[in-house]
Design a protein around this motif. Structure first.
Motif, PDB file in Angstrom:
ATOM      1  N   GLY A 128      79.855  60.785 -24.181  1.00 25.42           N
ATOM      2  CA  GLY A 128      79.638  61.663 -25.321  1.00 25.42           C
ATOM      3  C   GLY A 128      78.814  62.839 -24.843  1.00 25.42           C
ATOM      4  N   ALA A 129      79.157  64.049 -25.268  1.00 27.94           N
ATOM      5  CA  ALA A 129      78.500  65.240 -24.740  1.00 27.94           C
ATOM      6  C   ALA A 129      76.996  65.241 -25.024  1.00 27.94           C
ATOM      7  CB  ALA A 129      79.147  66.492 -25.321  1.00 27.94           C
ATOM      8  N   ALA A 130      76.621  64.992 -26.270  1.00 23.69           N
ATOM      9  CA  ALA A 130      75.203  65.018 -26.617  1.00 23.69           C
ATOM     10  C   ALA A 130      74.456  63.892 -25.921  1.00 23.69           C
ATOM     11  CB  ALA A 130      75.034  64.915 -28.129  1.00 23.69           C
ATOM     12  N   TYR A 131      75.061  62.709 -25.898  1.00 26.59           N
ATOM     13  CA  TYR A 131      74.384  61.554 -25.288  1.00 26.59           C
ATOM     14  C   TYR A 131      74.149  61.777 -23.800  1.00 26.59           C
ATOM     15  CZ  TYR A 131      73.279  56.744 -24.054  1.00 26.59           C
ATOM     16  OH  TYR A 131      72.647  55.618 -23.575  1.00 26.59           O
ATOM     17  N   THR A 132      75.187  62.172 -23.078  1.00 24.24           N
ATOM     18  CA  THR A 132      75.027  62.357 -21.637  1.00 24.24           C
ATOM     19  C   THR A 132      74.086  63.517 -21.328  1.00 24.24           C
ATOM     20  OG1 THR A 132      77.036  63.717 -21.572  1.00 24.24           O
ATOM     21  CG2 THR A 132      77.280  61.388 -21.090  1.00 24.24           C
ATOM     22  N   ALA A 133      74.160  64.583 -22.113  1.00 22.62           N
ATOM     23  CA  ALA A 133      73.247  65.707 -21.900  1.00 22.62           C
ATOM     24  C   ALA A 133      71.802  65.285 -22.133  1.00 22.62           C
ATOM     25  CB  ALA A 133      73.617  66.862 -22.826  1.00 22.62           C
ATOM     26  N   SER A 134      71.590  64.482 -23.160  1.00 30.78           N
ATOM     27  CA  SER A 134      70.220  64.053 -23.470  1.00 30.78           C
ATOM     28  C   SER A 134      69.673  63.134 -22.381  1.00 30.78           C
ATOM     29  CB  SER A 134      70.175  63.339 -24.825  1.00 30.78           C
ATOM     30  OG  SER A 134      70.872  62.098 -24.795  1.00 30.78           O
ATOM     31  N   LYS A 135      70.515  62.266 -21.838  1.00 30.89           N
ATOM     32  CA  LYS A 135      70.037  61.352 -20.798  1.00 30.89           C
ATOM     33  C   LYS A 135      69.816  62.086 -19.474  1.00 30.89           C
ATOM     34  CE  LYS A 135      69.848  57.744 -23.395  1.00 30.89           C
ATOM     35  NZ  LYS A 135      68.523  57.176 -23.768  1.00 30.89           N
ATOM     36  N   ALA A 136      70.657  63.045 -19.163  1.00 32.56           N
ATOM     37  CA  ALA A 136      70.412  63.872 -17.978  1.00 32.56           C
ATOM     38  C   ALA A 136      69.129  64.675 -18.162  1.00 32.56           C
ATOM     39  CB  ALA A 136      71.596  64.804 -17.727  1.00 32.56           C
ATOM     40  N   GLY A 137      68.928  65.206 -19.366  1.00 33.04           N
ATOM     41  CA  GLY A 137      67.704  65.935 -19.661  1.00 33.04           C
ATOM     42  C   GLY A 137      66.477  65.047 -19.566  1.00 33.04           C
ATOM     43  N   LEU A 138      66.613  63.786 -19.980  1.00 34.63           N
ATOM     44  CA  LEU A 138      65.496  62.850 -19.925  1.00 34.63           C
ATOM     45  C   LEU A 138      65.095  62.565 -18.477  1.00 34.63           C
ATOM     46  CD1 LEU A 138      63.631  61.167 -21.720  1.00 34.63           C
ATOM     47  CD2 LEU A 138      65.318  59.314 -21.608  1.00 34.63           C
ATOM     48  N   ILE A 139      66.071  62.513 -17.601  1.00 32.66           N
ATOM     49  CA  ILE A 139      65.776  62.321 -16.182  1.00 32.66           C
ATOM     50  C   ILE A 139      65.046  63.539 -15.621  1.00 32.66           C
ATOM     51  CG2 ILE A 139      66.862  62.149 -13.901  1.00 32.66           C
ATOM     52  CD1 ILE A 139      68.976  60.313 -15.242  1.00 32.66           C
ATOM     53  N   GLY A 140      65.503  64.733 -15.983  1.00 33.66           N
ATOM     54  CA  GLY A 140      64.806  65.938 -15.553  1.00 33.66           C
ATOM     55  C   GLY A 140      63.401  66.011 -16.119  1.00 33.66           C
ATOM     56  N   LEU A 141      63.245  65.635 -17.379  1.00 29.31           N
ATOM     57  CA  LEU A 141      61.930  65.613 -18.012  1.00 29.31           C
ATOM     58  C   LEU A 141      61.007  64.630 -17.293  1.00 29.31           C
ATOM     59  CD1 LEU A 141      60.103  66.472 -20.429  1.00 29.31           C
ATOM     60  CD2 LEU A 141      61.035  64.486 -21.653  1.00 29.31           C
ATOM     61  N   THR A 142      61.552  63.496 -16.908  1.00 30.79           N
ATOM     62  CA  THR A 142      60.772  62.483 -16.187  1.00 30.79           C
ATOM     63  C   THR A 142      60.158  63.070 -14.927  1.00 30.79           C
ATOM     64  OG1 THR A 142      62.113  60.651 -17.033  1.00 30.79           O
ATOM     65  CG2 THR A 142      60.948  60.291 -14.946  1.00 30.79           C
ATOM     66  N   ARG A 143      60.968  63.764 -14.156  1.00 30.59           N
ATOM     67  CA  ARG A 143      60.473  64.335 -12.898  1.00 30.59           C
ATOM     68  C   ARG A 143      59.418  65.412 -13.159  1.00 30.59           C
ATOM     69  NH1 ARG A 143      66.505  64.400 -11.263  1.00 30.59           N
ATOM     70  NH2 ARG A 143      66.734  62.484 -10.036  1.00 30.59           N
ATOM     71  N   GLU A 144      59.663  66.245 -14.158  1.00 34.88           N
ATOM     72  CA  GLU A 144      58.737  67.337 -14.425  1.00 34.88           C
ATOM     73  C   GLU A 144      57.392  66.820 -14.931  1.00 34.88           C
ATOM     74  OE1 GLU A 144      57.048  71.014 -14.619  1.00 34.88           O
ATOM     75  OE2 GLU A 144      58.876  70.354 -13.587  1.00 34.88           O
ATOM     76  N   LEU A 145      57.412  65.871 -15.866  1.00 32.10           N
ATOM     77  CA  LEU A 145      56.153  65.333 -16.371  1.00 32.10           C
ATOM     78  C   LEU A 145      55.399  64.582 -15.284  1.00 32.10           C
ATOM     79  CD1 LEU A 145      57.112  64.076 -19.954  1.00 32.10           C
ATOM     80  CD2 LEU A 145      56.138  66.275 -19.263  1.00 32.10           C
ATOM     81  N   ALA A 146      56.134  63.890 -14.417  1.00 27.33           N
ATOM     82  CA  ALA A 146      55.489  63.194 -13.303  1.00 27.33           C
ATOM     83  C   ALA A 146      54.746  64.185 -12.424  1.00 27.33           C
ATOM     84  CB  ALA A 146      56.530  62.431 -12.488  1.00 27.33           C
ATOM     85  N   GLY A 147      55.369  65.330 -12.170  1.00 24.56           N
ATOM     86  CA  GLY A 147      54.742  66.345 -11.342  1.00 24.56           C
ATOM     87  C   GLY A 147      53.518  66.957 -11.999  1.00 24.56           C
ATOM     88  N   GLN A 148      53.602  67.166 -13.303  1.00 22.73           N
ATOM     89  CA  GLN A 148      52.491  67.804 -14.001  1.00 22.73           C
ATOM     90  C   GLN A 148      51.310  66.857 -14.223  1.00 22.73           C
ATOM     91  OE1 GLN A 148      53.222  70.235 -17.417  1.00 22.73           O
ATOM     92  NE2 GLN A 148      55.205  70.978 -16.680  1.00 22.73           N
ATOM     93  N   TRP A 149      51.591  65.574 -14.416  1.00 20.21           N
ATOM     94  CA  TRP A 149      50.543  64.650 -14.831  1.00 20.21           C
ATOM     95  C   TRP A 149      50.087  63.673 -13.745  1.00 20.21           C
ATOM     96  CZ3 TRP A 149      53.327  63.085 -20.024  1.00 20.21           C
ATOM     97  CH2 TRP A 149      53.277  64.188 -20.903  1.00 20.21           C
ATOM     98  N   GLY A 150      50.701  63.724 -12.581  1.00 20.17           N
ATOM     99  CA  GLY A 150      50.352  62.757 -11.544  1.00 20.17           C
ATOM    100  C   GLY A 150      48.879  62.743 -11.201  1.00 20.17           C
ATOM    101  N   SER A 151      48.272  63.903 -11.097  1.00 20.18           N
ATOM    102  CA  SER A 151      46.866  63.974 -10.709  1.00 20.18           C
ATOM    103  C   SER A 151      45.932  63.467 -11.790  1.00 20.18           C
ATOM    104  CB  SER A 151      46.498  65.420 -10.352  1.00 20.18           C
ATOM    105  OG  SER A 151      46.690  66.272 -11.474  1.00 20.18           O
ATOM    106  N   SER A 152      46.438  63.323 -13.015  1.00 14.36           N
ATOM    107  CA  SER A 152      45.608  62.816 -14.111  1.00 14.36           C
ATOM    108  C   SER A 152      45.804  61.327 -14.351  1.00 14.36           C
ATOM    109  CB  SER A 152      45.890  63.596 -15.400  1.00 14.36           C
ATOM    110  OG  SER A 152      47.232  63.410 -15.814  1.00 14.36           O
ATOM    111  N   GLY A 153      46.566  60.683 -13.482  1.00 12.69           N
ATOM    112  CA  GLY A 153      46.721  59.230 -13.589  1.00 12.69           C
ATOM    113  C   GLY A 153      47.784  58.770 -14.554  1.00 12.69           C
TER     114      GLY A 153
END
Length: 258
Positions: free
Chosen positions: A160-185
């Motif tokens: 499904g277009a929305a479902y797959t886009a949202s899950k791909a976006g969630l993976i990208g969000l995961t990496r970005e938040l990990a990068g931003q928040w890693g130093s804060s534990g």
């Protein structure tokens, strides 16, 4: 200085921790709440169906039911405030709630597309931010975003277009938040299940033709069983993964390895 080596079972323990699981009224979410509670956490199980949540709580007093519609910002805030007010800490967030949307892109309106993203992507972002903004508990905090193999590969004609886009976006969000928040534990990782039984996949496994499609495309020749995500979830939620962040742990029987 020599690091203290902890016994393996202790690494996976969540004693004294507070966890929040969304989409916990059935399927994988209900299983996730039970698994985290069995590891010692106080688990705030969130979903719209209170009766289903009460059934979980009746079986384990460490599970606390919270009615929550994750598409509503005020519900998200109330959920995290409830967990923090009752236990004084927020340690683990499992962003599991999800919406599927239409299968065919031409049958999915822009409004419907946005609605799926509101549940599958906007809500996980907001909840993760609320955890990151909570007072530190002296422990590394862990966000586990439940993505999907459909965030990595196409599953047409069953996607499904929305479902797959949202899950791909969630993976990208995961990496970005990990990068931003890693130093804060705050560690942020994604769990990407393959084909597992749930309310969303009931039709898939009930239909012989689609079930065989899953079996043909999976190296292990079958769909997954709910308990086969237990170890992966506990790994990402606990100190066992203390040096793991920004990663996608795929549990799919070999679906994406072809």
């Amino acid at each position: 200085m020599t690091a203290v080596v902890r016994p393996a079972p202790e690494l996976f323990s969540l004693r004294g921790r507070t966890a929040v699981v969304t989409g916990a009224s059935s399927g994988l979410g209900a299983r996730f709440a039970v698994v985290l509670a069995s590891a010692g956490a106080v688990v705030f199980a969130a979903a719209r169906r209170l009766e289903k949540l009460k059934e979980l709580a009746d079986d384990d007093p460490r599970i606390r039911p919270v009615v929550c519609d994750v598409s509503r910002a005020e519900d998200r805030v109330r959920l995290m405030e409830t967990a923090l007010d009752e236990t004084g800490r927020l340690d683990v967030l499992v962003n599991n709630a999800g919406a599927s949307g239409a299968v065919r892109a031409e049958e999915e309106s822009a409004e419907d597309f946005a609605g799926v993203l509101a549940v599958n992507l906007v809500a996980p972002f907001h909840l993760a931010r609320l955890l990151a903004e909570a007072p530190e508990s002296g422990q590394t905090r862990s966000v586990v975003n439940v993505a999907s193999v459909l965030g990595l590969v196409s599953a047409a004609p069953l996607g499904g277009a929305a479902y797959t886009a949202s899950k791909a976006g969630l993976i990208g969000l995961t990496r970005e938040l990990a990068g931003q928040w890693g130093s804060s534990g705050v560690r942020v990782n994604a769990l990407a299940p393959g084909w597992f039984p749930s309310e969303m996949t009931d039709g898939l496994f009930a239909d012989e033709r689609s079930r065989r499609w899953v079996e043909r495309g999976t190296m292990l020749g079958r769909g997954g069983e709910q308990q086969e995500l237990d170890g992966a979830l506990l790994y990402l939620a606990s100190d066992a993964s203390s040096y793991c962040t920004g990663q996608v742990l795929t549990v799919d029987g070999g679906w994406t390895a072809r």
